[in-house]
Design an enzyme around this catalytic site. Structure first.
Site, PDB file in Angstrom:
ATOM      1  N   ARG A  18      73.554  85.167  24.105  1.00 43.72           N
ATOM      2  CA  ARG A  18      73.962  84.591  22.817  1.00 43.72           C
ATOM      3  C   ARG A  18      75.458  84.689  22.558  1.00 43.72           C
ATOM      4  O   ARG A  18      75.912  84.872  21.433  1.00 43.72           O
ATOM      5  CB  ARG A  18      73.161  85.229  21.668  1.00 43.72           C
ATOM      6  CG  ARG A  18      71.704  84.794  21.674  1.00 43.72           C
ATOM      7  CD  ARG A  18      70.778  85.789  21.063  1.00 43.72           C
ATOM      8  NE  ARG A  18      70.723  87.002  21.869  1.00 43.72           N
ATOM      9  CZ  ARG A  18      70.017  88.075  21.552  1.00 43.72           C
ATOM     10  NH1 ARG A  18      69.305  88.090  20.450  1.00 43.72           N
ATOM     11  NH2 ARG A  18      70.010  89.131  22.326  1.00 43.72           N
ATOM     12  N   LYS A  26      64.017  63.869  45.781  1.00 40.36           N
ATOM     13  CA  LYS A  26      63.548  63.492  44.440  1.00 40.36           C
ATOM     14  C   LYS A  26      64.374  62.359  43.852  1.00 40.36           C
ATOM     15  O   LYS A  26      63.858  61.518  43.112  1.00 40.36           O
ATOM     16  CB  LYS A  26      63.605  64.709  43.514  1.00 40.36           C
ATOM     17  CG  LYS A  26      62.696  65.843  43.925  1.00 40.36           C
ATOM     18  CD  LYS A  26      62.832  67.042  43.004  1.00 40.36           C
ATOM     19  CE  LYS A  26      64.191  67.699  43.081  1.00 40.36           C
ATOM     20  NZ  LYS A  26      64.497  68.282  44.409  1.00 40.36           N
ATOM     21  N   GLY A  27      65.680  62.337  44.184  1.00 39.53           N
ATOM     22  CA  GLY A  27      66.539  61.298  43.636  1.00 39.53           C
ATOM     23  C   GLY A  27      66.089  59.911  44.035  1.00 39.53           C
ATOM     24  O   GLY A  27      66.120  58.970  43.232  1.00 39.53           O
ATOM     25  N   GLN A  85      66.372  70.534  41.686  1.00 37.68           N
ATOM     26  CA  GLN A  85      65.888  71.689  42.442  1.00 37.68           C
ATOM     27  C   GLN A  85      64.363  71.568  42.572  1.00 37.68           C
ATOM     28  O   GLN A  85      63.863  70.452  42.665  1.00 37.68           O
ATOM     29  CB  GLN A  85      66.380  72.984  41.810  1.00 37.68           C
ATOM     30  CG  GLN A  85      67.911  73.022  41.800  1.00 37.68           C
ATOM     31  CD  GLN A  85      68.502  74.035  40.870  1.00 37.68           C
ATOM     32  OE1 GLN A  85      68.090  74.173  39.736  1.00 37.68           O
ATOM     33  NE2 GLN A  85      69.498  74.754  41.342  1.00 37.68           N
ATOM     34  N   ARG A 109      76.653  72.575  52.728  1.00 37.56           N
ATOM     35  CA  ARG A 109      76.156  73.614  53.631  1.00 37.56           C
ATOM     36  C   ARG A 109      75.008  73.099  54.492  1.00 37.56           C
ATOM     37  O   ARG A 109      74.178  72.314  54.044  1.00 37.56           O
ATOM     38  CB  ARG A 109      75.664  74.831  52.838  1.00 37.56           C
ATOM     39  CG  ARG A 109      76.767  75.601  52.156  1.00 37.56           C
ATOM     40  CD  ARG A 109      76.212  76.792  51.403  1.00 37.56           C
ATOM     41  NE  ARG A 109      75.276  76.388  50.355  1.00 37.56           N
ATOM     42  CZ  ARG A 109      74.752  77.231  49.475  1.00 37.56           C
ATOM     43  NH1 ARG A 109      75.054  78.511  49.529  1.00 37.56           N
ATOM     44  NH2 ARG A 109      73.921  76.800  48.552  1.00 37.56           N
ATOM     45  N   THR A 120      77.165  71.280  48.096  1.00 40.61           N
ATOM     46  CA  THR A 120      77.924  72.315  48.809  1.00 40.61           C
ATOM     47  C   THR A 120      78.360  71.903  50.207  1.00 40.61           C
ATOM     48  O   THR A 120      79.298  72.481  50.756  1.00 40.61           O
ATOM     49  CB  THR A 120      77.079  73.591  48.939  1.00 40.61           C
ATOM     50  OG1 THR A 120      75.924  73.300  49.750  1.00 40.61           O
ATOM     51  CG2 THR A 120      76.630  74.085  47.575  1.00 40.61           C
ATOM     52  N   THR A 175      66.779  79.642  41.317  1.00 39.63           N
ATOM     53  CA  THR A 175      67.875  79.265  40.439  1.00 39.63           C
ATOM     54  C   THR A 175      67.692  79.961  39.091  1.00 39.63           C
ATOM     55  O   THR A 175      66.744  80.729  38.901  1.00 39.63           O
ATOM     56  CB  THR A 175      67.928  77.736  40.282  1.00 39.63           C
ATOM     57  OG1 THR A 175      69.112  77.380  39.557  1.00 39.63           O
ATOM     58  CG2 THR A 175      66.703  77.209  39.549  1.00 39.63           C
ATOM     59  N   GLY A 211      72.386  68.136  43.333  1.00 40.95           N
ATOM     60  CA  GLY A 211      72.837  66.829  43.787  1.00 40.95           C
ATOM     61  C   GLY A 211      71.683  65.972  44.257  1.00 40.95           C
ATOM     62  O   GLY A 211      70.801  66.451  44.970  1.00 40.95           O
ATOM     63  N   HIS A 212      71.667  64.723  43.837  1.00 45.21           N
ATOM     64  CA  HIS A 212      70.690  63.752  44.310  1.00 45.21           C
ATOM     65  C   HIS A 212      71.431  62.574  44.919  1.00 45.21           C
ATOM     66  O   HIS A 212      72.455  62.131  44.391  1.00 45.21           O
ATOM     67  CB  HIS A 212      69.796  63.270  43.164  1.00 45.21           C
ATOM     68  CG  HIS A 212      68.807  64.299  42.710  1.00 45.21           C
ATOM     69  ND1 HIS A 212      68.029  64.150  41.591  1.00 45.21           N
ATOM     70  CD2 HIS A 212      68.462  65.498  43.239  1.00 45.21           C
ATOM     71  CE1 HIS A 212      67.254  65.210  41.443  1.00 45.21           C
ATOM     72  NE2 HIS A 212      67.510  66.040  42.425  1.00 45.21           N
ATOM     73  N   VAL A 236      60.653  56.336  54.975  1.00 43.93           N
ATOM     74  CA  VAL A 236      60.939  56.309  56.409  1.00 43.93           C
ATOM     75  C   VAL A 236      62.414  55.998  56.672  1.00 43.93           C
ATOM     76  O   VAL A 236      62.782  55.505  57.726  1.00 43.93           O
ATOM     77  CB  VAL A 236      60.028  55.296  57.138  1.00 43.93           C
ATOM     78  CG1 VAL A 236      58.581  55.753  57.094  1.00 43.93           C
ATOM     79  CG2 VAL A 236      60.176  53.899  56.541  1.00 43.93           C
ATOM     80  N   GLY A 247      63.654  72.526  47.178  1.00 46.59           N
ATOM     81  CA  GLY A 247      64.774  71.637  46.910  1.00 46.59           C
ATOM     82  C   GLY A 247      65.066  70.712  48.070  1.00 46.59           C
ATOM     83  O   GLY A 247      64.542  70.866  49.176  1.00 46.59           O
ATOM     84  N   ASP A 248      65.890  69.699  47.807  1.00 45.66           N
ATOM     85  CA  ASP A 248      66.344  68.751  48.836  1.00 45.66           C
ATOM     86  C   ASP A 248      65.205  67.930  49.430  1.00 45.66           C
ATOM     87  O   ASP A 248      65.264  67.520  50.588  1.00 45.66           O
ATOM     88  CB  ASP A 248      67.099  69.488  49.956  1.00 45.66           C
ATOM     89  CG  ASP A 248      68.227  70.344  49.425  1.00 45.66           C
ATOM     90  OD1 ASP A 248      69.110  69.794  48.750  1.00 45.66           O
ATOM     91  OD2 ASP A 248      68.211  71.562  49.658  1.00 45.66           O
TER      92      ASP A 248
END
Length: 456
Positions: A153, A15-16, A240, A319, A317, A255, A39-40, A433, A11-12
């Site tokens: 369900r 990708k966004g 993710q 974090r 988050t 996840t 988040g992206h 870059v 993750g991180d």
């Protein structure tokens, strides 16, 4: 052309940014899993846009689509839409009518389950990593418990918010169930409100949110089939990453959804027989949020360099992220499993200024080479990284480098990219870059990304 964009690490990776770039040549951008826990971030002309539930491709004017593999927190989704409108954007959006809904009791359950797991985040044997008894580092957004209800369900879908009788009947059973779970199993204090008061509040609040979003609810699989028949280009935006995938990732530090390319068929109703290109995204070093393995983890001055220059704090988050050297075997496993045909590398500029950069090229346990990433946690904890060192490169005026193209990259930086490419067995077709959309260099050779972005 249908392109899946997936992360190759934990993750991180950025990708966004590459979803945004690829979206220039697309009609729609589809989120096929995740929810309010991801988040992206996209930066355009110095302005930062943060996306949580919405696809980041909407900045390019694409239609945003949330598939049934997503879980939706409708109240915060409406707030996110309002923020974008205040910024001068009016995204077009379709939401799967069968996507499941996150309620406040899911968030309460998420926090209680995390506390039950252990006292500390599991990053070492001392904090429960080997036995799986430490905290996984959940974002505490209720996504895991929402999916627990889906699999059990007993969950509620977006379309269910439109039927007040159904909604009240189901919540009248779910609210006392969740109260009992939190109080009797997790020893949480009961709220001062009554069950009837909580049910009435949820019916009113979430029913209203559902009605406001109703014009955007649709049969997503049918909509996608229609657009493909029209010859539209569609981007599937991974949230993710592969190593956080519930099936293929570093379990239990994963996840609750299917983040890999295979999640597209499950989360959008698209046939696995459909022809996709798969574009991978990796950061020039490793990052990890929360618990789980990080072979080659860094501390001290080098870690501070990467965290400070790379702004390694979570979008959702806030974090601080853990950092390490690029892990080739971990990324290569993602590339081979996902069928990735080209790779984009982000944060190359962040490594600038270090006297040397290192790469985890393999693993050993007790001096013996390990051919593949192990699944036993005890073996993962015992991994010793086999490290290769390369010379570093000085800092640059990176926007100027990006404007001039690949020929302006420092020779050592280009050799680092070529070295990774040789170990990974896949072409690196673009490098980032800097955070801005413009801080991107398309390398020579044919590229799906360049075709979509209209790069020369």
């Amino acid at each position: 052309m249908d392109v899946i964009i997936v992360g190759c690490q934990a993750g991180d990776e950025g990708k966004g940014k590459f979803t945004d770039i690829a979206s220039r040549g697309a009609y729609a951008v589809v989120r096929y899993q995740a929810g309010p826990n991801t988040g992206h971030t996209v930066v355009v002309d110095g302005r930062e846009y943060r996306f949580v539930q919405l696809p980041s491709g909407v900045l390019q004017g694409c239609v945003g689509v949330l598939g049934s593999g997503c879980v939706i927190e409708p109240v915060s989704l409406l707030a996110e839409l309002a923020e974008l409108r205040a910024a001068g954007l009016d995204p077009r959006l379709w939401i799967s009518e069968t996507a499941h809904v996150v309620f406040p009791y899911h968030i309460d359950q998420d926090g209680a389950e995390e506390a039950w797991r252990g006292a500390e985040v599991a990053t070492s044997a001392a904090t429960g990593f080997v036995t799986g008894t430490g905290r996984i580092g959940t974002t505490n957004r209720g996504v895991g418990p929402c999916r627990e209800d889906k699999v059990g369900r007993i969950g509620l879908r977006m379309v269910d918010l439109l039927d007040e009788t159904l909604l009240e009947a189901r919540l009248s059973r779910l609210v006392p169930l969740k109260r009992a779970l939190l109080h009797h199993v997790y020893e949480r204090e009961l709220p001062t409100t009554t069950v009837e008061e909580d049910v009435a509040r949820l019916v009113e609040q979430y029913g209203a949110a559902g009605r406001e979003l109703e014009p955007w609810l649709c049969d997503v699989p049918a909509w996608l089939r229609e657009k493909r028949a029209e010859g539209r280009h569609i981007i599937y935006e991974g949230a993710q990453s592969f190593n956080l995938d519930l099936e293929q990732g570093t379990y239990p530090y994963v996840t609750s959804g299917y983040c890999g390319a295979g999640g597209v068929t499950v989360g959008t109703g698209t046939s696995p027989a459909h022809d996709f290109s798969v574009l991978g995204v990796a950061k020039a070093y490793m990052v990890q949020v929360g618990g789980g393995p990080l072979v080659g983890e860094l501390t001290g001055d080098v870690a501070e360099h990467l965290i400070t220059r790379g702004k390694e704090w979570g979008t959702v988050t806030g974090r601080r992220r853990r950092v390490g050297w690029f892990d080739v075997p971990l990324a290569r496993r993602a590339i081979e499993t996902e069928g990735i045909t080209e790779l984009c590398l982000t944060n190359l500029d962040v490594l600038a200024g270090l006297p040397e950069v290192r790469v985890v090229s393999g693993y050993e346990i007790d001096g013996r080479e390990v051919a593949s990433y192990p699944v036993r946690l005890k073996q993962v904890a015992a991994l010793t990284p086999v490290v290769r060192s390369l010379p570093g490169w000085p800092d640059q005026d990176w926007p100027r480098v990006a404007a001039r193209g690949a020929g302006a990259l420092p020779g050592e930086a280009l050799r680092y990219v070529e070295f990774l490419q040789s170990l990974l067995g896949v072409r690196i077709t673009a490098v980032s870059v800097g955070p801005d959309r413009a801080d991107t260099i398309h390398l020579s050779g044919p590229s799906v990304l360049a075709d979509l972005a209209g790069a020369t």
